[in-house]
Design an enzyme around this catalytic site. Structure first.
Site, PDB file in Angstrom:
ATOM      1  N   SER A  28      -6.744  -2.176 -28.352  1.00  0.00           N
ATOM      2  CA  SER A  28      -7.558  -3.034 -27.240  1.00  0.00           C
ATOM      3  C   SER A  28      -8.694  -2.432 -26.555  1.00  0.00           C
ATOM      4  CB  SER A  28      -6.258  -3.233 -26.229  1.00  0.00           C
ATOM      5  OG  SER A  28      -5.240  -4.178 -26.804  1.00  0.00           O
ATOM      6  N   LYS A  76     -10.394  -7.107 -39.457  1.00  0.00           N
ATOM      7  CA  LYS A  76      -8.971  -7.641 -40.137  1.00  0.00           C
ATOM      8  C   LYS A  76      -9.184  -9.021 -40.833  1.00  0.00           C
ATOM      9  CE  LYS A  76      -6.928  -5.305 -36.386  1.00  0.00           C
ATOM     10  NZ  LYS A  76      -5.807  -5.076 -35.248  1.00  0.00           N
ATOM     11  N   GLU A  92      -4.374   5.634 -33.267  1.00  0.00           N
ATOM     12  CA  GLU A  92      -4.187   3.900 -32.870  1.00  0.00           C
ATOM     13  C   GLU A  92      -2.787   3.796 -32.511  1.00  0.00           C
ATOM     14  OE1 GLU A  92      -7.474   1.297 -34.109  1.00  0.00           O
ATOM     15  OE2 GLU A  92      -5.811   1.181 -36.003  1.00  0.00           O
ATOM     16  N   HIS A 107      -4.046   1.926 -42.000  1.00  0.00           N
ATOM     17  CA  HIS A 107      -4.087   1.255 -40.777  1.00  0.00           C
ATOM     18  C   HIS A 107      -2.523   0.673 -40.471  1.00  0.00           C
ATOM     19  CE1 HIS A 107      -4.279  -2.023 -37.838  1.00  0.00           C
ATOM     20  NE2 HIS A 107      -5.639  -1.385 -37.507  1.00  0.00           N
ATOM     21  N   GLU A 157      -0.932  -1.955 -39.297  1.00  0.00           N
ATOM     22  CA  GLU A 157      -0.818  -2.854 -39.995  1.00  0.00           C
ATOM     23  C   GLU A 157      -0.371  -3.199 -41.370  1.00  0.00           C
ATOM     24  OE1 GLU A 157      -4.145  -5.244 -38.589  1.00  0.00           O
ATOM     25  OE2 GLU A 157      -3.283  -4.974 -36.485  1.00  0.00           O
ATOM     26  N   ASN A 204     -13.255  -3.505 -36.833  1.00  0.00           N
ATOM     27  CA  ASN A 204     -12.296  -3.836 -37.688  1.00  0.00           C
ATOM     28  C   ASN A 204     -11.944  -5.177 -37.826  1.00  0.00           C
ATOM     29  OD1 ASN A 204     -10.136  -4.255 -39.585  1.00  0.00           O
ATOM     30  ND2 ASN A 204      -8.592  -2.953 -38.236  1.00  0.00           N
ATOM     31  N   GLY A 221      -4.056  -4.978 -30.471  1.00  0.00           N
ATOM     32  CA  GLY A 221      -4.020  -6.477 -30.371  1.00  0.00           C
ATOM     33  C   GLY A 221      -3.122  -7.140 -29.287  1.00  0.00           C
TER      34      GLY A 221
HETATM   35  P1  PGA Z   1      -7.487  -4.456 -31.446  1.00  0.00           P
HETATM   36  O1  PGA Z   1      -7.364  -3.576 -32.912  1.00  0.00           O
HETATM   37  O2  PGA Z   1      -8.920  -3.952 -31.015  1.00  0.00           O
HETATM   38  O3  PGA Z   1      -7.590  -5.602 -31.446  1.00  0.00           O
HETATM   39  O4  PGA Z   1      -6.350  -4.040 -30.496  1.00  0.00           O
HETATM   40  C1  PGA Z   1      -7.501  -2.376 -33.091  1.00  0.00           C
HETATM   41  C2  PGA Z   1      -7.213  -1.920 -34.477  1.00  0.00           C
HETATM   42  O5  PGA Z   1      -6.423  -2.521 -35.213  1.00  0.00           O
HETATM   43  O6  PGA Z   1      -8.119  -1.228 -35.282  1.00  0.00           O
END
Ligand code: PGA
Length: 251
Positions: free
Chosen positions: A212, A11, A166, A94, A96, A9, A172
């Site tokens: 992560s 982003k 998630e 997601h 976010e 992903n 992140g």
């Molecule tokens: P990250 O993001 O691996 O940077 O923690 C995962 C995601 O939001 O899908």
């Protein structure tokens, strides 16, 4: 046996040139598609360019989609538009998007139905916040998100849907959920699918862990019985690291 998945992903990262460099860098270096679904979910503006150059062993996905086919929704991207780019997947719900763009469970459900109607495979994200985990309501949160997302979704549609667990506190932050915690939550989600549909549906649906994931922890996560792959943000931006994650997923 469920086929493993490694999904990146990106982003809001990478210009068109950077994205194309990545595609060239991974070409012919990913595990064969018979063994693994390797997916990159990229910003909408470069999807068509990536689809044209994706090669045999990489699939392309979008990161969001509006639930309507067209209309006065300035700045939004419709399922019709995504379909015309040739993408196969779309991330929906997601955290976010839920957090910063007020995406609700009801909207996520409408998006799932629309995506399926246009032959796009949803990667549905669910997960709890740190506060929710600490107050012991993780299962309630997951149950609520899953029940609402799958409202009126038929069992025969499930093989086109991927779920990504998630936990928001792990995204992140570099704070990965331990393999046991991640597996327990993925197992719980699988039990919800069993109750909503059938043991067969629960056995077949693919559930990813995200938050992560890195080349350091991927082996342990992939070894868990309920984890079928990863949804990876940061560690998917670098071609070598993405290749390493994909190789780990087929070990
Ligand atoms: P990250 O993001 O691996 O940077 O923690 C995962 C995601 O939001 O899908």
């Amino acid at each position: 046996m469920r086929k493993p998945i490694m999904a990146g992903n990106w982003k809001m990262n990478k210009t068109r040139d950077e994205a194309l460099q990545f595609i060239y860098a991974v070409s012919n270096r990913l595990p064969k598609n018979e063994k693994l679904d390797s997916i990159i979910c990229a910003p909408a503006i470069i999807l068509r360019d990536l689809v044209k150059r994706q090669g045999d062993d990489l699939r392309i996905g979008a990161q969001n989609m509006h639930e309507k086919e067209s209309g006065a929704y300035t700045g939004e991207i419709s399922p019709v538009m995504l379909q015309s780019t040739g993408v196969e997947y779309v991330i929906l719900g997601h955290s976010e998007r839920r957090q910063y763009f007020n995406e609700t469970d009801e909207a996520v459900n409408l998006k799932i139905h629309k995506a399926l109607e246009f032959n796009l495979k949803p990667i549905l994200c669910v997960g709890e916040s740190l506060e929710q985990r600490e107050s012991g309501i993780t299962h309630t949160i997951l149950e609520n998100q899953i029940h609402k997302a799958f409202l009126n979704v038929k069992e025969e549609e499930l093989n086109n849907i991927i779920i990504a667990y998630e936990p928001i506190w792990a995204i992140g932050t570099g704070k990965v959920a331990s393999a046991e915690v991640a597996d327990e939550a993925c197992g719980y989600i699988r039990s919800l699918i069993r109750d909503l549909y059938s043991p067969k549906a629960a056995d077949q649906i693919r559930i990813l862990y995200g938050g992560s994931v890195s080349t350091k922890n991927v082996d342990e996560l992939m070894a868990q019985p309920n984890i079928d792959g990863g949804l990876v943000g940061g560690a998917s931006l670098n071609a070598d690291s993405f290749i390493e994650l994909c190789n780990a997923a087929v070990k």
